[in-house]
Design an enzyme around this catalytic site. Structure first.
Site, PDB file in Angstrom:
ATOM      1  N   GLU A 102      19.163 -13.173  10.533  1.00  8.49           N
ATOM      2  CA  GLU A 102      17.725 -13.466  10.636  1.00  8.49           C
ATOM      3  C   GLU A 102      16.979 -12.225  11.147  1.00  8.49           C
ATOM      4  OE1 GLU A 102      20.204 -15.224  11.798  1.00  8.49           O
ATOM      5  OE2 GLU A 102      19.867 -17.387  11.614  1.00  8.49           O
ATOM      6  N   LYS A 138      21.913  -7.761  20.133  1.00  6.61           N
ATOM      7  CA  LYS A 138      23.131  -7.245  20.769  1.00  6.61           C
ATOM      8  C   LYS A 138      24.100  -6.738  19.703  1.00  6.61           C
ATOM      9  CE  LYS A 138      26.841  -8.991  23.725  1.00  6.61           C
ATOM     10  NZ  LYS A 138      27.265 -10.139  24.534  1.00  6.61           N
ATOM     11  N   GLY A 166      24.186 -13.173  25.452  1.00  5.92           N
ATOM     12  CA  GLY A 166      22.851 -13.189  24.835  1.00  5.92           C
ATOM     13  C   GLY A 166      21.832 -13.975  25.631  1.00  5.92           C
ATOM     14  N   ARG A 167      22.187 -15.192  26.032  1.00  3.46           N
ATOM     15  CA  ARG A 167      21.210 -16.044  26.736  1.00  3.46           C
ATOM     16  C   ARG A 167      21.031 -15.653  28.197  1.00  3.46           C
ATOM     17  NH1 ARG A 167      25.544 -18.505  24.908  1.00  3.46           N
ATOM     18  NH2 ARG A 167      27.020 -19.554  26.281  1.00  3.46           N
ATOM     19  N   GLU A 172      23.593 -24.332  25.276  1.00  2.00           N
ATOM     20  CA  GLU A 172      24.546 -23.434  24.620  1.00  2.00           C
ATOM     21  C   GLU A 172      25.686 -23.101  25.594  1.00  2.00           C
ATOM     22  OE1 GLU A 172      23.814 -20.342  21.075  1.00  2.00           O
ATOM     23  OE2 GLU A 172      23.163 -19.565  23.000  1.00  2.00           O
ATOM     24  N   LYS A 185      26.726 -20.745  10.486  1.00  2.00           N
ATOM     25  CA  LYS A 185      26.494 -19.375   9.985  1.00  2.00           C
ATOM     26  C   LYS A 185      27.415 -19.090   8.809  1.00  2.00           C
ATOM     27  CE  LYS A 185      25.645 -17.053  14.388  1.00  2.00           C
ATOM     28  NZ  LYS A 185      26.139 -16.005  15.268  1.00  2.00           N
ATOM     29  N   HIS A 220       0.290 -37.392  28.630  1.00  2.00           N
ATOM     30  CA  HIS A 220      -0.506 -38.073  27.608  1.00  2.00           C
ATOM     31  C   HIS A 220       0.304 -38.296  26.342  1.00  2.00           C
ATOM     32  CE1 HIS A 220      -4.296 -37.786  29.874  1.00  2.00           C
ATOM     33  NE2 HIS A 220      -3.645 -36.774  30.433  1.00  2.00           N
TER      34      HIS A 220
HETATM   35  C1  G6Q Z   1      23.215 -16.422  23.168  1.00  2.00           C
HETATM   36  C2  G6Q Z   1      23.727 -16.415  21.834  1.00  2.00           C
HETATM   37  C3  G6Q Z   1      22.695 -16.224  20.754  1.00  2.00           C
HETATM   38  C4  G6Q Z   1      22.339 -14.766  20.488  1.00  2.00           C
HETATM   39  C5  G6Q Z   1      21.601 -14.690  19.155  1.00  2.00           C
HETATM   40  C6  G6Q Z   1      21.160 -13.292  18.824  1.00  2.00           C
HETATM   41  O1  G6Q Z   1      23.882 -16.480  24.157  1.00  2.00           O
HETATM   42  O2  G6Q Z   1      24.769 -15.527  21.759  1.00  2.00           O
HETATM   43  O3  G6Q Z   1      21.521 -16.947  20.972  1.00  2.00           O
HETATM   44  O4  G6Q Z   1      21.567 -14.246  21.521  1.00  2.00           O
HETATM   45  O5  G6Q Z   1      22.426 -15.186  18.141  1.00  2.00           O
HETATM   46  O6  G6Q Z   1      22.247 -12.436  18.762  1.00  2.00           O
HETATM   47  P1  G6Q Z   1      22.045 -10.884  18.649  1.00  2.00           P
HETATM   48  O7  G6Q Z   1      21.387 -10.420  19.882  1.00  2.00           O
HETATM   49  O8  G6Q Z   1      23.426 -10.306  18.477  1.00  2.00           O
HETATM   50  O9  G6Q Z   1      21.175 -10.654  17.446  1.00  2.00           O
END
Ligand code: G6Q
Length: 556
Positions: free
Chosen positions: A225, A219, A280-281, A366, A516, A397
């Site tokens: 990463e 996003k 994001g989630r 989250e 971070k 198990h």
């Molecule tokens: C989700 C968070 C988080 C996010 C990641 C990736 O709700 O905001 O998990 O999706 O940090 O972020 P980007 O899509 O910006 O790389």
């Protein structure tokens, strides 16, 4: 204007669960219920299943194996009314900025709005741009799936690699896995999330640059990463294809940051956009779902969206007493805030849903893992539970011992597909179903001392099962895209309702920021010439140890 809308516009919330009039009544009711065994509730009421089960489309929820009576549900429903779940829900669906700390609307429901109704953010109907991106994703996926889209040497694409992390990874990864039976037979989908170089190396080893398509899913297009992995993939590709002009055939992006995508070298024509009102989630329904469209095709993706939309409508329209997300949320609150349950286990009895627990860990923890309310005040009640789990049959198990005989109360969700995708393997499926049924029965009933002694006279107390462990059973008639869409949306809305009851902003995630920031500071220190001493003794020592291990110089 409703009072909730007013609160939202003032950036405020209301008092949480502990401060609602019904809380004390629920507490008194809990004191009575604590010693009641579900066996007795079932014995007293042969219609218990009918009273405490609900069917919505392809989903059947049996919540009769919970430590509840009709009174419990009435009181919990009163709680939902007192916190005005309905008012907050309307705020979400009408684009009010319920994410107050980021001043954003929360409108993932617009991404799967299959009605002709507009959905607005700041007065703008977002549906035309949502539809336009879905259309572009469908057209692009069709080109790749049909073989019309060719790689730089003219070969068709055989592998799609999604590079992303967190919300830009877990959702599409889980859905792609869940819909495996619908995949294009000549297209493999891979996911790279971990910044540990071992992950990308392992993935690239099996790939051919001539036939691989990378989707950089981010996003912000700034997540370290993802950016390191994307640059690694780009370098790997360029050292083999030897010309930057070939990038256009092999790299596309799903992002809200057009400039950063262009700066990376991806043609903006190959960028699939989404917007700041998609968290994001909650983004698998957006351009972040491009890997899903490529894997299963636009029609199946549309069915996934339609399933989610069906659940959205149910959530928005059904009365609370017959509202699946509301019921699941209230049961969770019952155990969390009255029984003191600390965790909630998710147990899919379906190999294709093996990543659902990991997906829900993020979605739930989250969103509701917060200790200040919407107004920034510290809460004096428990909020989000620890969500965990694994495929049930493997868990049996492994960790089920603790569920059955441990000292903790761990409510469980069993998730099962009634009809398998593999009818030729009915024996497997029968055994799976029999085990799911047996486990929910065993957790509920247990086996008393007398019953155990009737079977054995050795180590009797070791073999007793107290039972009275609550569980929900969620049965999908079959794991289709539509049913999966419903299931995911069910959990999204459950999380929403719990957030309202706990008076949280479920849509920010400030708790991920500090680590971070500190990593940004530590990164250059790993190669500092001098001993690092600016942290606590433990962190200093660990940094210096890593420096020594990575820089084997005589003077260190
Ligand atoms: C989700 C968070 C988080 C996010 C990641 C990736 O709700 O905001 O998990 O999706 O940090 O972020 P980007 O899509 O910006 O790389």
């Amino acid at each position: 204007m409703s009072s909730v809308v007013q609160m939202v516009r003032n950036g405020a919330g209301g008092p949480g669960v502990l401060h609602r009039p019904v809380y004390r009544v629920l507490q008194a009711h809990h004191a009575q219920m604590e010693t009641v065994h579900m066996r007795d509730l079932f014995a007293a009421d042969p219609a218990r299943f009918e009273r405490f089960s609900l069917r919505v489309g392809a989903l059947l929820l049996d919540y009769s194996k919970n430590r509840i009576t009709g009174d419990t549900m009435s009181l919990l429903l009163r709680l939902a009314e007192e916190v005005d779940v309905a008012g907050w829900r309307e705020c979400m669906f009408t684009g009010e900025k319920i994410n107050n700390t980021e001043n954003r609307a929360v409108l993932h429901v617009a991404l799967r709005n299959r009605s002709n109704q507009p959905m607005r953010v700041d007065g703008e109907d977002v549906m035309p741009k949502v539809s336009a991106v879905i259309g572009r994703m469908a057209a692009f996926a069709e080109q790749v799936r049909s073989g019309e889209w060719r790689g730089y040497t003219g070969k068709r694409i055989s592998d799609v690699v999604n590079i992303g992390i967190g919300g830009s990874d877990l959702g599409p990864r889980m859905v792609c896995q869940a819909l495996k039976p619908y995949h294009h037979p000549q297209l493999k989908v891979h996911f790279i999330s971990n910044v540990d170089g071992a992950h990308i190396q392992e993935a690239l080893e099996a790939l051919n640059p001539e036939t691989t398509l990378f989707i950089v899913s981010s996003k912000t297009f700034a997540t370290q990463e993802t950016m390191i992995n994307a640059h690694h993939a780009r370098e790997w590709f360029l050292t083999r294809s030897l010309a930057t002009r070939h990038i256009a055939r092999h790299f596309v992006a799903a992002s809200a940051n057009r400039d950063a995508v262009a700066a990376f070298g991806i043609d903006p024509a190959n960028m699939f956009e989404f917007w700041d009102w998609v968290g994001g989630r909650y983004s698998l329904w957006s351009a972040i779902g491009l890997s899903i469209v490529l894997a299963v095709g636009a029609e199946r993706f549309a069915e996934l969206l339609e399933g989610a939309h069906a659940m959205d409508r149910h959530f928005r329209e059904a009365p609370s007493a017959r509202n699946m997300p509301v019921i699941l949320a209230l049961l969770g609150v019952w155990y969390n805030n009255f029984f003191g349950a600390e965790s909630h286990v998710v147990l899919p009895y379906d190999h294709c849903l093996r990543s659902l627990p990991a997906y829900l860990e993020q979605a739930d923890m989250e969103s509701n893992g917060k200790s200040v309310d919407r107004d920034g005040n510290r809460v004096d009640y428990a909020t989000g539970q620890i969500v965990w789990g694994a495929t049930g049959i493997n868990g049996q198990h492994a960790f089920y011992q603790l569920l059955h005989q441990g000292t903790r109360l761990i409510p469980a969700d069993f998730i099962v597909s009634a009809v398998p995708h593999t009818p030729d393997r009915q024996a497997h499926h029968d055994l799976l179903i029999a085990n799911f049924l047996a486990q929910t029965e065993a957790l509920m009933r247990g086996r008393s001392f007398e019953e155990t002694r009737a079977q054995t006279d050795r180590f009797v107390s070791h073999k007793v099962f107290e039972g009275n462990h609550p569980s929900n059973a969620i049965l999908l008639s079959k794991l289709t895209p539509h049913a999966l869409g419903m299931l995911i949306a069910l959990y999204e809305h459950k999380i929403f309702v719990q957030g309202v009851i706990w008076n949280l902003n479920s849509y920010d995630q400030w708790g991920v920021e500090l680590g971070k920031q500190l990593a940004g500071r530590i990164l250059p220190e790993l190669h500092a010439d001098a001993q690092v001493s600016g942290h606590d003794a433990s962190t200093n020592a660990l940094i210096n140890y890593c420096r020594r291990m990575n820089l084997p110089r005589a003077d260190l």
